[in-house]
Design a protein around this motif. Structure first.
Motif, PDB file in Angstrom:
ATOM      1  N   HIS A 250       0.834  -1.208   0.000  1.00  0.00           N
ATOM      2  CA  HIS A 250       0.000   0.000   0.000  1.00  0.00           C
ATOM      3  C   HIS A 250       0.869   1.259   0.000  1.00  0.00           C
ATOM      4  O   HIS A 250       0.530   2.252  -0.666  1.00  0.00           O
ATOM      5  CB  HIS A 250      -0.929  -0.009   1.216  1.00  0.00           C
ATOM      6  CG  HIS A 250      -2.196  -0.771   1.001  1.00  0.00           C
ATOM      7  ND1 HIS A 250      -3.172  -0.364   0.113  1.00  0.00           N
ATOM      8  CD2 HIS A 250      -2.657  -1.917   1.562  1.00  0.00           C
ATOM      9  CE1 HIS A 250      -4.183  -1.219   0.138  1.00  0.00           C
ATOM     10  NE2 HIS A 250      -3.899  -2.173   1.000  1.00  0.00           N
ATOM     11  N   SER A 251       1.976   1.223   0.738  1.00  0.00           N
ATOM     12  CA  SER A 251       2.872   2.384   0.770  1.00  0.00           C
ATOM     13  C   SER A 251       3.488   2.640  -0.607  1.00  0.00           C
ATOM     14  O   SER A 251       3.612   3.796  -1.035  1.00  0.00           O
ATOM     15  CB  SER A 251       3.969   2.175   1.813  1.00  0.00           C
ATOM     16  OG  SER A 251       3.419   2.007   3.107  1.00  0.00           O
ATOM     17  N   GLN A 252       3.863   1.574  -1.307  1.00  0.00           N
ATOM     18  CA  GLN A 252       4.429   1.761  -2.644  1.00  0.00           C
ATOM     19  C   GLN A 252       3.400   2.317  -3.615  1.00  0.00           C
ATOM     20  O   GLN A 252       3.723   3.161  -4.454  1.00  0.00           O
ATOM     21  CB  GLN A 252       4.984   0.426  -3.157  1.00  0.00           C
ATOM     22  CG  GLN A 252       6.191  -0.070  -2.394  1.00  0.00           C
ATOM     23  CD  GLN A 252       6.893  -1.200  -3.110  1.00  0.00           C
ATOM     24  OE1 GLN A 252       6.948  -1.240  -4.327  1.00  0.00           O
ATOM     25  NE2 GLN A 252       7.447  -2.134  -2.348  1.00  0.00           N
ATOM     26  N   VAL A 253       2.166   1.855  -3.510  1.00  0.00           N
ATOM     27  CA  VAL A 253       1.124   2.391  -4.389  1.00  0.00           C
ATOM     28  C   VAL A 253       0.847   3.851  -4.054  1.00  0.00           C
ATOM     29  O   VAL A 253       0.642   4.684  -4.945  1.00  0.00           O
ATOM     30  CB  VAL A 253      -0.150   1.542  -4.278  1.00  0.00           C
ATOM     31  CG1 VAL A 253      -1.276   2.134  -5.113  1.00  0.00           C
ATOM     32  CG2 VAL A 253       0.128   0.112  -4.742  1.00  0.00           C
ATOM     33  N   SER A 254       0.843   4.198  -2.753  1.00  0.00           N
ATOM     34  CA  SER A 254       0.648   5.596  -2.366  1.00  0.00           C
ATOM     35  C   SER A 254       1.798   6.465  -2.857  1.00  0.00           C
ATOM     36  O   SER A 254       1.583   7.610  -3.290  1.00  0.00           O
ATOM     37  CB  SER A 254       0.518   5.698  -0.841  1.00  0.00           C
ATOM     38  OG  SER A 254      -0.584   4.954  -0.379  1.00  0.00           O
ATOM     39  N   ARG A 255       3.007   5.942  -2.798  1.00  0.00           N
ATOM     40  CA  ARG A 255       4.154   6.693  -3.309  1.00  0.00           C
ATOM     41  C   ARG A 255       4.025   6.906  -4.812  1.00  0.00           C
ATOM     42  O   ARG A 255       4.390   7.965  -5.341  1.00  0.00           O
ATOM     43  CB  ARG A 255       5.459   5.949  -3.004  1.00  0.00           C
ATOM     44  CG  ARG A 255       6.694   6.710  -3.452  1.00  0.00           C
ATOM     45  CD  ARG A 255       7.962   5.956  -3.092  1.00  0.00           C
ATOM     46  NE  ARG A 255       9.137   6.711  -3.510  1.00  0.00           N
ATOM     47  CZ  ARG A 255       9.677   6.653  -4.722  1.00  0.00           C
ATOM     48  NH1 ARG A 255       9.140   5.862  -5.635  1.00  0.00           N
ATOM     49  NH2 ARG A 255      10.734   7.370  -5.030  1.00  0.00           N
TER      50      ARG A 255
END
Length: 470
Positions: A226-231
């Motif tokens: 999820h953090s990579q997609v948000s980034r």
């Protein structure tokens, strides 16, 4: 020896790249980022030497390095906060040096003032950037004129802000899509270990507890994805490389949400097994201490179901990655095959349950497993996934994907005209459609739109004749 070195690397570097392709994919962006930081710092120093006469220090290079690192290697929001923190810290240090000079008490005053100002500006995680920047500027010495250092700071800030806009960072499309596939692959690995254990030995409570712990550990992988997609969403902002490129964040987020729900259902299956599994046997245990939750046949079928569930989840993650890349046809066919096999395994378990004579604890455990499996099947429903994909594609028409394009290529003018035509159609008043109740009052009402006057009259005559006959 090689196995020992591999285990040591896994312990020291759990996220190390595997294979040449992944190594290159992770090494090239890092080297590019280091090169950009170096070029920005040198460029700021050369501009300062060209615009400022007299002695100077490395204030411009240091400021450009700090600002560039803030805006290029972080998300847009955090980068903006760090730029504010760095420039405020540099300004505070320059003002203190100009008024009081460099002393131990002026250093303490700068640090306290920087921390206080960071709290007032609500910089959050970037609060320490302000005192750190101020101390670095104070350490440059006081032999340079204050006006020169102010100009150098402005030049460094300008270079650090403009450089990422002229040479923006790459949009991490493939890495964000691969993170979703890795989440599915981790779930498959867990299910394969559980299925292999169930095929070779009877179930025990410590065994199932280890599976539950591994399933809980997978939540951190989902959070990382999820953090990579948000980034990815943040990197797209004000990035010239994202112009004309499809935003794959919605399709990745929907896939991650489905995998997260499947993980919860998987944990529910393991929790039910743990509740019915026998504890470690002791000499003082009762006669039912070693009773197994499944008989041999059902345990074998459940193990087969777990293995096929892992294959289905892995195929789903591969399909989500293929959707983000633009080549989902082959991946969708493979997923449909695995989905049908999973349904066949569920049907086999249901047949064994139907053949049972009594509704004992084994029957209840199997029913709970099937209930959790039904939730997984609902989350992975291919028809629902296709609808989500089509809605996403409709919002990204004409934009590029890493291995394809969504629909025909369109320009900004075409999209603007299409939106205007759509808005004009929505504003246009719609003619009311006639609604006819051709049933009696106690029967179901149906609506027949756009009937002509002759048909309406005939239906009214039929309704009146039925009432006269009554």
């Amino acid at each position: 020896m090689q196995k020992l070195l591999a285990r040591l690397l896994d312990a020291l570097w759990p996220t190390r790249p595997v294979g040449r392709r992944e190594t290159v994919a992770r090494l090239v962006p890092a080297l590019g980022n280091m090169g950009k930081l170096t070029i920005a710092s040198v460029l700021a120093h050369l501009l300062t030497r060209a615009l400022v006469d007299g002695p100077m220090d490395l204030t411009s290079s240091l400021t450009a390095l700090l600002v560039m690192q803030a805006s290029a290697a972080r998300t847009f929001k955090k980068g903006a906060l760090r730029v504010v923190a760095v420039t405020s810290g540099v300004g505070l240090a320059l003002g203190t040096t100009y008024l009081f000079g460099m002393h131990w008490w002026s250093l303490g005053m700068v640090i306290f003032s920087a921390l206080f100002l960071a709290r007032v500006l609500r910089l959050g995680d970037s609060a320490l950037e302000m005192p750190i920047s101020a101390m670095l500027i104070l350490g440059q010495g006081t032999d340079v004129a204050a006006e020169t250092r102010v100009v150098a700071t402005l030049i460094g800030t300008l270079v650090g802000v403009v450089f990422p806009l002229v040479f923006p960072p790459a949009v991490p499309l493939r890495s964000a899509a691969s993170s979703v596939r890795r989440v599915a692959a981790d779930q498959k690995a867990l299910l394969e270990r559980a299925a292999e254990a169930m095929e070779n030995q009877t179930i025990s409570r410590p065994m199932v507890s280890s599976w539950i712990d591994e399933a809980r550990g997978l939540t951190t992988r989902i959070s990382s994805a999820h953090s990579q997609v948000s980034r990815l969403t943040d990197v797209r902002k004000f990035n010239s490389r994202a112009v004309g490129v499809a935003d794959i964040s919605p399709i990745l987020v929907s896939g991650l949400n489905s995998l997260e729900s499947c993980l919860l259902s998987l944990r529910a299956i393991f929790l039910e097994m743990e509740r019915h599994a026998p504890p470690p046997t002791h000499p003082s245990a009762g006669p039912h201490a070693g009773q197994q939750p499944f008989d041999a046949d059902i345990q074998h079928v459940v193990a087969m179901m777990l293995r096929r569930l892992g294959d289905c989840l892995d195929a789903f993650g591969t399909m989500v990655e293929a959707e983000a890349n633009g080549n989902e046809e082959a991946a969708q066919k493979a997923f449909v095959v695995n989905y049908r096999q999973l349904r066949d395994a569920r049907a086999a378990i249901a047949e064994l349950m139907a053949a049972a004579d009594t509704f004992d604890e084994e029957w209840q455990l199997t029913a709970s497993v099937l209930s959790s499996l039904d939730q997984v099947l609902a989350q992975l429903d291919i028809d629902a996934r296709v609808r989500v994909r089509e809605r996403w594609k409709a919002s990204q028409l004409g934009r590029r994907l890493p291995q394809g394009q969504i629909g025909p290529r369109t320009t900004t003018v075409d999209r603007f005209r299409h939106s205007r035509m759509r808005a004009r159609q929505l504003r246009r008043p719609q003619a009311p459609q006639p609604v006819v109740d051709f049933m009696d009052d106690d029967e179901t009402t149906q609506q027949l739109p756009r009937l002509d006057a002759e048909t309406l009259a005939r239906l009214e005559d039929q309704k009146a004749s039925r009432r006269r006959r009554r």
